[in-house]
Design an enzyme around this catalytic site. Structure first.
Site, short mmCIF file in Angstrom:
data_model
loop_
_atom_site.label_atom_id
_atom_site.label_comp_id
_atom_site.label_asym_id
_atom_site.label_seq_id
_atom_site.Cartn_x
_atom_site.Cartn_y
_atom_site.Cartn_z
CG ASP A 72 -7.75 -3.70 -14.01
OD1 ASP A 72 -6.64 -3.05 -14.00
OD2 ASP A 72 -7.92 -4.94 -13.55
CG ASP A 74 -5.80 -1.16 -10.36
OD1 ASP A 74 -7.03 -1.55 -10.22
OD2 ASP A 74 -4.79 -1.75 -10.78
CG ASP A 153 5.33 -5.45 -9.96
OD1 ASP A 153 5.02 -4.27 -10.40
OD2 ASP A 153 4.61 -6.33 -10.64
P1 ATP Z 1 -2.52 -6.04 -15.28
O1 ATP Z 1 -2.74 -5.59 -16.90
O2 ATP Z 1 -2.33 -7.51 -15.42
O3 ATP Z 1 -3.73 -5.68 -14.56
P2 ATP Z 1 -1.11 -4.65 -13.44
O4 ATP Z 1 0.22 -4.00 -13.89
O5 ATP Z 1 -2.23 -3.59 -13.31
O6 ATP Z 1 -1.54 -5.66 -14.84
P3 ATP Z 1 -2.08 -5.90 -11.11
O7 ATP Z 1 -1.84 -7.20 -10.79
O8 ATP Z 1 -3.31 -5.29 -11.50
O9 ATP Z 1 -1.04 -5.49 -12.34
O10 ATP Z 1 -1.43 -5.09 -10.15
C1 ATP Z 1 -1.72 -3.66 -10.24
C2 ATP Z 1 -0.38 -3.03 -9.62
O11 ATP Z 1 0.10 -3.26 -8.26
C3 ATP Z 1 0.86 -3.41 -10.45
O12 ATP Z 1 1.10 -2.34 -11.53
C4 ATP Z 1 2.25 -3.04 -9.58
O13 ATP Z 1 2.38 -1.63 -9.41
C5 ATP Z 1 1.38 -3.58 -8.36
N1 ATP Z 1 1.68 -4.96 -8.01
C6 ATP Z 1 1.10 -5.88 -8.45
N2 ATP Z 1 1.54 -7.36 -8.07
C7 ATP Z 1 2.70 -6.74 -7.18
C8 ATP Z 1 3.61 -7.54 -6.50
N3 ATP Z 1 3.51 -9.06 -6.35
N4 ATP Z 1 4.59 -6.82 -5.97
C9 ATP Z 1 4.81 -5.44 -5.95
N5 ATP Z 1 3.86 -4.87 -6.66
C10 ATP Z 1 2.89 -5.55 -7.23
MG MG Z 2 -4.48 -4.27 -13.13
#
Ligand code: ATP
Ligand code: MG
Length: 452
Positions: A72, A74, A153
């Site tokens: 997705d 963001d 993170d």
């Molecule tokens: P995915 O491919 O699983 O969606 P993602 O990196 O986009 O991976 P998400 O859970 O969608 O992960 O979160 C979006 C963003 O928000 C992450 O890339 C990170 O920068 C931030 N984030 C998510 N969870 C946390 C957390 N627990 N602590 C700090 N930052 C976080």
């Molecule tokens: Mg994501």
């Protein structure tokens, strides 16, 4: 793709102070605006035209740089939730812990977050709350883009892409870490894990997903902080386990969870049974995860019910055997054990009832599939959970359980024509009728589902 990145990122400034932004302009990185989802592009464009800062951020930038397909897109912006909402016709503010705005398009929803800060000194009590152990329970302090980067993170998850001028803004040396295949937490690892223990799982998940190494300062406190996972709410931990086991790299993730002692706090009942690295339980779980990964690879359906059925089966089976020894009938023993094991798991990962019900059916069918003489086999084949239960039989056999050729029998039965099926069922019926010692039934009727 990685070679391409290496070629681009040979700048002198690559190892500067992580607080200092490094901007990779158009032509200095392999991204281009057409790689970005149209709706996300539009959101960024509308925000920027209204005078706000806006970027595509997080996992999608990381995945595009690595050559993976983003899940997705963001968007992060300097606009406050109310200001975002005003700019879009179909937008709504959701969430309490993190307020975010969902902008609805015909095809999908784009998640828009306001830059947030992680500096507790400036935070008013209403906006940022922490428990005694340092865990954040509320986190709505708005900040600058730099602050937003440092509260994320992992360095690889903190890259900001501006499709307007095709530039990447890197505040944490995330591009270097992508290039070097390193998972590194931003800031002081111990503090960041305390703030949100789910980050422990995210480190393991992304290391497995991307095939990256966990940097040593990030890895060092992980085992020690593992027990903090007990403070994570059971519904959130359940959601996280789905991401751990249902996103295509379940086996590698599982092995990292074992290595960093995180698994003890995900399925505590099973964890001690995995100490024997040659035992059936670890083989069963590993094989279930291998099969899950393969199914995802082949775009086949996967269900958490099957995965959780496997994760808890060794525990259920052991407990059921104890009840049988105490005199319960096999079906009663199994049902009682299943109820108890599920009841103990719910306060850890809140498995919803829509999954616990099929889990119990898969387990129950493990007994029924054995009693397949006469008309039973035909009826079992029509059971809505037959396929999962049959797959589960194969899984048990693959992991070393001796079921006296049960899987093979059912494989043959499914392939046979009506006539041969009848013959097969009759043959089984003959052996089932043969009187055996100790066929006397013991125990009462199965207990009602305790979780229902
Ligand atoms: P995915 O491919 O699983 O969606 P993602 O990196 O986009 O991976 P998400 O859970 O969608 O992960 O979160 C979006 C963003 O928000 C992450 O890339 C990170 O920068 C931030 N984030 C998510 N969870 C946390 C957390 N627990 N602590 C700090 N930052 C976080
Ligand atoms: Mg994501």
């Amino acid at each position: 793709m990685l070679e391409r990145i290496t070629r681009f990122f040979t700048r002198e400034s690559a190892h500067s102070d992580p607080q200092e932004v490094q901007i990779y302009e158009d032509g200095e990185h392999p991204l281009s605006p057409d790689m970005i989802n149209r709706d996300a592009y539009k959101v960024v464009d509308v925000l920027q035209r209204a005078g706000f800062e806006a970027y595509v951020v997080g996992g999608c930038v990381r995945d595009l740089l690595i050559g993976l397909k983003p899940k997705d897109f963001d968007v992060a912006t300097s606009a406050k939730p109310g200001e975002i909402k005003e700019l879009f016709r179909r937008a709504r503010i959701i969430g309490r812990r993190f307020q975010i705005v969902h902008v609805q398009f015909s095809r999908e929803i784009i998640e828009v977050t306001t830059f947030r800060s992680n500096t507790s000194q400036t935070a008013g009590k209403n906006h940022r709350q922490q428990t005694d152990s340092g865990m954040l329970t509320r986190d709505n302090v708005f900040g600058t883009v730099e602050e937003d980067a440092s509260r994320r993170d992992l360095t690889v998850n903190a890259l900001y892409y501006d499709p307007g001028d095709n530039s990447i803004h890197d505040f944490t040396n995330g591009l270097d870490d992508i290039d070097d295949k390193i998972i590194r937490i931003i800031g002081d690892p111990e503090t960041r894990f305390r703030e949100d223990p789910v980050r422990l799982l995210r480190v393991a998940r992304f290391a497995a997903k991307l095939g990256f190494d966990i940097e040593s300062h990030t890895a060092n406190p992980m085992k020690q902080r593992a027990a903090d996972l007990q403070q994570v709410s059971p519904p959130r931990l359940f959601d996280e386990t789905l991401k751990l086991f249902m996103s295509g790299q379940a086996l590698d993730t599982f092995n990292l969870l074992l290595e960093y002692k995180l698994f003890d706090f995900i399925v505590p009942q099973l964890a001690p049974m995995l100490n024997d690295r040659q035992g059936i339980p670890i083989k069963l779980v590993s094989q279930a995860l291998i099969n899950t990964d393969k199914r995802i690879q082949a775009s086949q359906r996967v269900t958490p019910a099957f995965v959780y059925a496997a994760l808890l089966w060794p525990v259920v089976q052991k407990l059921a055997k104890n009840y049988e020894k105490q005199g319960s009938s096999p079906p009663y023993a199994l049902s009682k054990a299943a109820g108890e094991v599920i009841l103990k798991q719910i306060p850890v990962t809140a498995i919803p009832k829509r999954f616990t019900i099929p889990m119990r059916e898969i387990w129950d069918l493990q007994l029924h599939l054995r009693r397949r003489g006469g008309n039973r086999a035909k009826r079992l084949l029509e059971h809505p959970r037959f396929r999962a239960a049959y797959d589960f039989v194969l899984l048990r056999e693959e992991s070393g359980e001796d079921l006296e050729g049960l899987g093979e029998w059912w494989s043959a039965y499914q392939q046979a024509n009506a006539e041969s099926r009848e013959e097969m069922a009759d043959q089984v019926a003959a052996t089932e009728r043969r009187p055996r010692k100790n066929r006397r039934r013991r125990g009462g009727k199965p207990a009602a589902n305790p979780e229902s």
